[in-house]
Motif scaffolding. Structure first.
Motif, PDB file in Angstrom:
ATOM      1  N   ASP A  31      21.022 -22.324  -8.959  1.00  0.00           N
ATOM      2  CA  ASP A  31      19.734 -23.170  -9.203  1.00  0.00           C
ATOM      3  C   ASP A  31      18.896 -22.797  -8.111  1.00  0.00           C
ATOM      4  OD1 ASP A  31      21.065 -24.070 -11.633  1.00  0.00           O
ATOM      5  OD2 ASP A  31      20.595 -26.240 -11.544  1.00  0.00           O
ATOM      6  N   VAL A  32      18.521 -23.192  -7.249  1.00  0.00           N
ATOM      7  CA  VAL A  32      17.735 -22.821  -6.444  1.00  0.00           C
ATOM      8  C   VAL A  32      17.292 -21.065  -5.928  1.00  0.00           C
ATOM      9  CG1 VAL A  32      16.929 -22.867  -3.376  1.00  0.00           C
ATOM     10  CG2 VAL A  32      17.629 -24.946  -4.514  1.00  0.00           C
ATOM     11  N   ILE A  33      18.899 -20.630  -5.543  1.00  0.00           N
ATOM     12  CA  ILE A  33      18.983 -19.498  -5.649  1.00  0.00           C
ATOM     13  C   ILE A  33      18.285 -18.313  -6.703  1.00  0.00           C
ATOM     14  CG2 ILE A  33      20.333 -17.100  -5.403  1.00  0.00           C
ATOM     15  CD1 ILE A  33      22.394 -18.599  -3.956  1.00  0.00           C
ATOM     16  N   LYS A  34      18.671 -18.865  -8.332  1.00  0.00           N
ATOM     17  CA  LYS A  34      17.993 -18.484  -8.879  1.00  0.00           C
ATOM     18  C   LYS A  34      16.311 -18.307  -9.601  1.00  0.00           C
ATOM     19  CE  LYS A  34      20.929 -20.312 -11.772  1.00  0.00           C
ATOM     20  NZ  LYS A  34      21.101 -20.815 -13.338  1.00  0.00           N
ATOM     21  N   SER A  35      15.891 -19.329  -9.428  1.00  0.00           N
ATOM     22  CA  SER A  35      14.582 -19.909  -8.727  1.00  0.00           C
ATOM     23  C   SER A  35      13.809 -18.478  -7.883  1.00  0.00           C
ATOM     24  CB  SER A  35      14.260 -21.274  -8.151  1.00  0.00           C
ATOM     25  OG  SER A  35      14.050 -21.495  -6.856  1.00  0.00           O
ATOM     26  N   LYS A  36      14.925 -18.130  -6.712  1.00  0.00           N
ATOM     27  CA  LYS A  36      14.453 -16.706  -5.974  1.00  0.00           C
ATOM     28  C   LYS A  36      14.371 -15.827  -6.586  1.00  0.00           C
ATOM     29  CE  LYS A  36      13.402 -20.099  -2.467  1.00  0.00           C
ATOM     30  NZ  LYS A  36      12.125 -20.527  -2.375  1.00  0.00           N
ATOM     31  N   LEU A  37      14.768 -15.463  -7.498  1.00  0.00           N
ATOM     32  CA  LEU A  37      15.127 -14.439  -7.777  1.00  0.00           C
ATOM     33  C   LEU A  37      13.770 -14.661  -9.177  1.00  0.00           C
ATOM     34  CD1 LEU A  37      18.749 -14.685  -8.507  1.00  0.00           C
ATOM     35  CD2 LEU A  37      16.936 -12.721  -7.065  1.00  0.00           C
ATOM     36  N   ASP A  38      13.540 -15.762  -9.933  1.00  0.00           N
ATOM     37  CA  ASP A  38      12.409 -15.636 -10.546  1.00  0.00           C
ATOM     38  C   ASP A  38      10.629 -15.299  -9.959  1.00  0.00           C
ATOM     39  OD1 ASP A  38      14.424 -16.450 -12.995  1.00  0.00           O
ATOM     40  OD2 ASP A  38      13.692 -18.616 -12.520  1.00  0.00           O
ATOM     41  N   ALA A  39      10.975 -15.445  -9.226  1.00  0.00           N
ATOM     42  CA  ALA A  39       9.758 -14.842  -7.670  1.00  0.00           C
ATOM     43  C   ALA A  39      10.039 -13.868  -7.652  1.00  0.00           C
ATOM     44  CB  ALA A  39       9.458 -15.725  -6.822  1.00  0.00           C
ATOM     45  N   CYS A  40      10.753 -12.838  -7.457  1.00  0.00           N
ATOM     46  CA  CYS A  40      10.877 -10.995  -7.557  1.00  0.00           C
ATOM     47  C   CYS A  40      10.209 -10.794  -8.692  1.00  0.00           C
ATOM     48  CB  CYS A  40      12.213 -10.896  -6.979  1.00  0.00           C
ATOM     49  SG  CYS A  40      12.933 -11.701  -5.480  1.00  0.00           S
ATOM     50  N   ASN A  41      10.084  -9.275  -8.198  1.00  0.00           N
ATOM     51  CA  ASN A  41       9.257  -8.564  -9.487  1.00  0.00           C
ATOM     52  C   ASN A  41      10.510  -7.115  -9.304  1.00  0.00           C
ATOM     53  OD1 ASN A  41       7.620 -10.257 -11.028  1.00  0.00           O
ATOM     54  ND2 ASN A  41       6.612  -9.884  -8.385  1.00  0.00           N
ATOM     55  N   ASP A  42       9.902  -6.399  -9.920  1.00  0.00           N
ATOM     56  CA  ASP A  42      10.345  -4.710 -10.029  1.00  0.00           C
ATOM     57  C   ASP A  42       9.660  -4.193  -9.843  1.00  0.00           C
ATOM     58  OD1 ASP A  42      13.171  -5.221 -11.407  1.00  0.00           O
ATOM     59  OD2 ASP A  42      12.280  -5.246 -13.522  1.00  0.00           O
ATOM     60  N   PRO A  43       9.665  -2.928  -9.415  1.00  0.00           N
ATOM     61  CA  PRO A  43      10.917  -2.855  -8.672  1.00  0.00           C
ATOM     62  C   PRO A  43      11.189  -3.560  -7.960  1.00  0.00           C
ATOM     63  CG  PRO A  43       9.168  -1.177  -8.368  1.00  0.00           C
ATOM     64  CD  PRO A  43       8.492  -2.016  -8.614  1.00  0.00           C
ATOM     65  N   PHE A  44      12.316  -3.965  -7.484  1.00  0.00           N
ATOM     66  CA  PHE A  44      13.196  -4.244  -5.901  1.00  0.00           C
ATOM     67  C   PHE A  44      12.822  -3.964  -4.907  1.00  0.00           C
ATOM     68  CE2 PHE A  44      16.535  -6.412  -3.457  1.00  0.00           C
ATOM     69  CZ  PHE A  44      16.110  -8.269  -3.896  1.00  0.00           C
ATOM     70  N   SER A  45      13.211  -2.667  -4.997  1.00  0.00           N
ATOM     71  CA  SER A  45      12.411  -2.026  -3.554  1.00  0.00           C
ATOM     72  C   SER A  45      11.328  -2.427  -2.924  1.00  0.00           C
ATOM     73  CB  SER A  45      13.200  -0.067  -4.143  1.00  0.00           C
ATOM     74  OG  SER A  45      12.296  -0.112  -4.682  1.00  0.00           O
ATOM     75  N   ASP A  46      10.672  -2.654  -3.611  1.00  0.00           N
ATOM     76  CA  ASP A  46       9.096  -2.826  -3.202  1.00  0.00           C
ATOM     77  C   ASP A  46       8.809  -3.930  -2.220  1.00  0.00           C
ATOM     78  OD1 ASP A  46       8.246  -1.145  -4.381  1.00  0.00           O
ATOM     79  OD2 ASP A  46       6.654  -1.375  -5.802  1.00  0.00           O
ATOM     80  N   HIS A  47       9.897  -5.001  -3.020  1.00  0.00           N
ATOM     81  CA  HIS A  47      10.044  -6.260  -1.838  1.00  0.00           C
ATOM     82  C   HIS A  47      11.612  -5.611  -0.565  1.00  0.00           C
ATOM     83  CE1 HIS A  47       8.955  -9.208  -4.502  1.00  0.00           C
ATOM     84  NE2 HIS A  47       9.531  -8.685  -5.294  1.00  0.00           N
ATOM     85  N   ILE A  48      11.761  -5.458  -1.306  1.00  0.00           N
ATOM     86  CA  ILE A  48      12.791  -4.431   0.025  1.00  0.00           C
ATOM     87  C   ILE A  48      11.200  -3.686   1.207  1.00  0.00           C
ATOM     88  CG2 ILE A  48      14.497  -2.975   1.625  1.00  0.00           C
ATOM     89  CD1 ILE A  48      15.107  -5.709   0.244  1.00  0.00           C
ATOM     90  N   SER A  49      10.556  -2.838   0.478  1.00  0.00           N
ATOM     91  CA  SER A  49       9.866  -2.181   1.319  1.00  0.00           C
ATOM     92  C   SER A  49       8.944  -2.659   1.888  1.00  0.00           C
ATOM     93  CB  SER A  49       9.387  -1.181   0.468  1.00  0.00           C
ATOM     94  OG  SER A  49      10.008   0.254  -0.347  1.00  0.00           O
ATOM     95  N   ASN A  50       8.535  -4.189   1.748  1.00  0.00           N
ATOM     96  CA  ASN A  50       7.116  -4.817   2.185  1.00  0.00           C
ATOM     97  C   ASN A  50       7.968  -5.167   2.854  1.00  0.00           C
ATOM     98  OD1 ASN A  50       5.084  -3.041   0.461  1.00  0.00           O
ATOM     99  ND2 ASN A  50       5.342  -4.981  -0.389  1.00  0.00           N
ATOM    100  N   ASN A  51       8.848  -5.909   3.189  1.00  0.00           N
ATOM    101  CA  ASN A  51       9.697  -7.036   3.945  1.00  0.00           C
ATOM    102  C   ASN A  51       9.071  -8.053   3.306  1.00  0.00           C
ATOM    103  OD1 ASN A  51      11.577  -7.939   5.609  1.00  0.00           O
ATOM    104  ND2 ASN A  51      10.920  -6.903   7.176  1.00  0.00           N
ATOM    105  N   ASP A  52       9.286  -8.770   2.376  1.00  0.00           N
ATOM    106  CA  ASP A  52       7.853  -9.711   1.655  1.00  0.00           C
ATOM    107  C   ASP A  52       8.981 -10.861   2.420  1.00  0.00           C
ATOM    108  OD1 ASP A  52       8.629  -9.490  -0.413  1.00  0.00           O
ATOM    109  OD2 ASP A  52       8.397  -8.616  -0.894  1.00  0.00           O
ATOM    110  N   GLN A  53       8.013 -12.063   2.180  1.00  0.00           N
ATOM    111  CA  GLN A  53       8.318 -13.429   2.465  1.00  0.00           C
ATOM    112  C   GLN A  53       9.462 -13.725   0.942  1.00  0.00           C
ATOM    113  OE1 GLN A  53       8.196 -15.371   5.137  1.00  0.00           O
ATOM    114  NE2 GLN A  53       9.854 -15.879   4.058  1.00  0.00           N
ATOM    115  N   VAL A  54       8.741 -13.299  -0.451  1.00  0.00           N
ATOM    116  CA  VAL A  54       9.855 -13.228  -1.292  1.00  0.00           C
ATOM    117  C   VAL A  54      11.275 -13.134  -0.973  1.00  0.00           C
ATOM    118  CG1 VAL A  54      10.050 -13.080  -3.630  1.00  0.00           C
ATOM    119  CG2 VAL A  54       7.761 -13.325  -2.590  1.00  0.00           C
ATOM    120  N   VAL A  55      11.612 -12.017  -0.678  1.00  0.00           N
ATOM    121  CA  VAL A  55      13.049 -11.511  -0.705  1.00  0.00           C
ATOM    122  C   VAL A  55      13.309 -11.838   0.417  1.00  0.00           C
ATOM    123  CG1 VAL A  55      12.791  -9.429   0.308  1.00  0.00           C
ATOM    124  CG2 VAL A  55      14.016  -8.809  -1.134  1.00  0.00           C
TER     125      VAL A  55
END
Length: 362
Positions: free
Chosen positions: A304-328
């Motif tokens: 459940d915790v993991i799914k809540s963290k996934l809910d905080a992610c947005n498309d494109p997921f690669s942008d989270h990786i590019s930004n190395n942000d706290q969300v990912v």
């Protein structure tokens, strides 16, 4: 007659009370029932769906290569997404027939080596049956070929007969392996698997637990950790957004969600119907007193915790990786916490030895 009934009763007890812990506590659970549920309610239907998806993808690609247009291209791209999603449901079953067909390495080795794909097409020279071809075919190669640039440019590129043939051979290889694995499951292996009780390394329970952990670690490492450079030995590690699964058609986040949901359902034993699974097996240990903590509740809570963290992610997921942000990074941290519960605690309670070394991923 009474003697015969007594023998039957003892045999029943030997099957139903299938586990006896080190403390000699009997655990009230039918392992055979659980294995049958996995085989017939989860695994066979999952491979049937995957096989149907690759059959459909092959047909759509045949239509596209026969008549390249944005309309036929869109149809292939949608069919590819369906195959990728179906793959997320079979990802954790890479034993038995799938291992024999090297299904994982031949179907979903990513990131694909697109520079070699382009060189092969230009040279009109490739061998997709070679062991070195795993990162130049399968779903990732098809993803690249169908989505590496704007649609109009892709349609134009597929006027090249070599490119058409490369794509056609990729999907034929993918489809042949999917069909082969499904046929083996329905023609004998499902029954063999269901009857293979016990907890030694050759048992069906060991296959399930080990492959379940491998699949989970592929989610954590291959789909999140490696792109985030979590395992880099460089002094200044660089993130690699192109390393995520299905980078080109930007389906990475939905596939990660689908993989996590599939792993949670496998843990529960929930397929087309809700049956006995690893969660129920752990419950039986807990209720008998053989396990001191409610591990099922802890594992489901972490999902459940993991799914809540996934809910905080947005498309494109690669942008989270590019930004190395706290969300990912938060997502990765929570994914890591579940490893201890399923790889160490769960396998210990079920007396299953983890027999693999940490995987580099798909």
């Amino acid at each position: 007659m009474k003697k015969i009934n007594l023998i039957v009763f003892i045999a029943f007890l030997a099957t139903f009370f299938s586990c006896e812990t080190d403390s000699n506590v009997s655990v009230n659970f039918s392992q055979e029932e659980m294995l049958s549920n996995y085989a017939n309610n989860l695994i066979v239907p999952a491979f049937e769906t995957y096989k149907a998806s690759t059959n459909s993808l092959k047909e759509k690609i045949a239509a596209f290569t026969a008549s390249p247009s944005e309309e036929t291209l869109n149809a292939t791209q949608e069919a590819l997404k369906v195959s990728y999603t179906a793959w997320s449901k079979v990802n954790a079953y890479q034993f038995g027939p799938a291992m024999g067909a090297s299904l994982l390495s031949n179907s979903n080795t990513f990131p694909t080596k697109y520079t070699d794909i382009e060189s092969n097409i230009v040279a009109n020279n490739w061998n997709l049956t070679s062991i070195t071809a795993n990162n130049k075919k399968g779903l990732p190669a098809i993803d690249y070929l169908l989505s590496n640039q704007e649609s109009a440019a892709i349609v134009t590129a597929f006027s090249d007969e070599n490119r058409k043939r490369y794509l056609t051979e990729c999907v034929a290889d993918l489809d042949n392996r999917a069909n082969s694995v499904y046929e083996l499951w329905v023609n004998g292996y499902a029954a063999e698997f269901s009857a293979n009780t016990g907890n030694d390394p050759s048992s069906a329970l060991s296959f399930i637990v080990n492959e379940y952990n491998k699949a989970y670690e592929r989610c954590k490492n291959q789909r999140v950790g490696y792109p985030l450079a979590k395992f880099s030995s460089d002094l200044t590690p660089q993130v690699s957004p192109m390393s995520v699964e299905s980078y080109y058609n930007q389906a990475s986040l939905s596939l990660l969600v689908s993989n996590i949901e599939s792993l949670e359902n496998i843990f529960k034993g929930k397929g087309e119907n809700d049956g006995e699974g690893l969660a129920d097996y752990l419950d039986a240990y807990y209720e008998s007193g053989a396990s001191e903590k409610d591990l099922t509740a802890e594992i489901l809570n972490q999902f459940d915790v993991i799914k809540s963290k996934l809910d905080a992610c947005n498309d494109p997921f690669s942008d989270h990786i590019s930004n190395n942000d706290q969300v990912v990074n938060d997502l990765y941290d929570e994914l890591t916490k579940l490893v201890v519960l399923i790889k160490s605690d769960m396998s210990s309670v079920l007396s299953v030895k983890i027999t693999y070394q940490d995987s580099d991923g798909d």
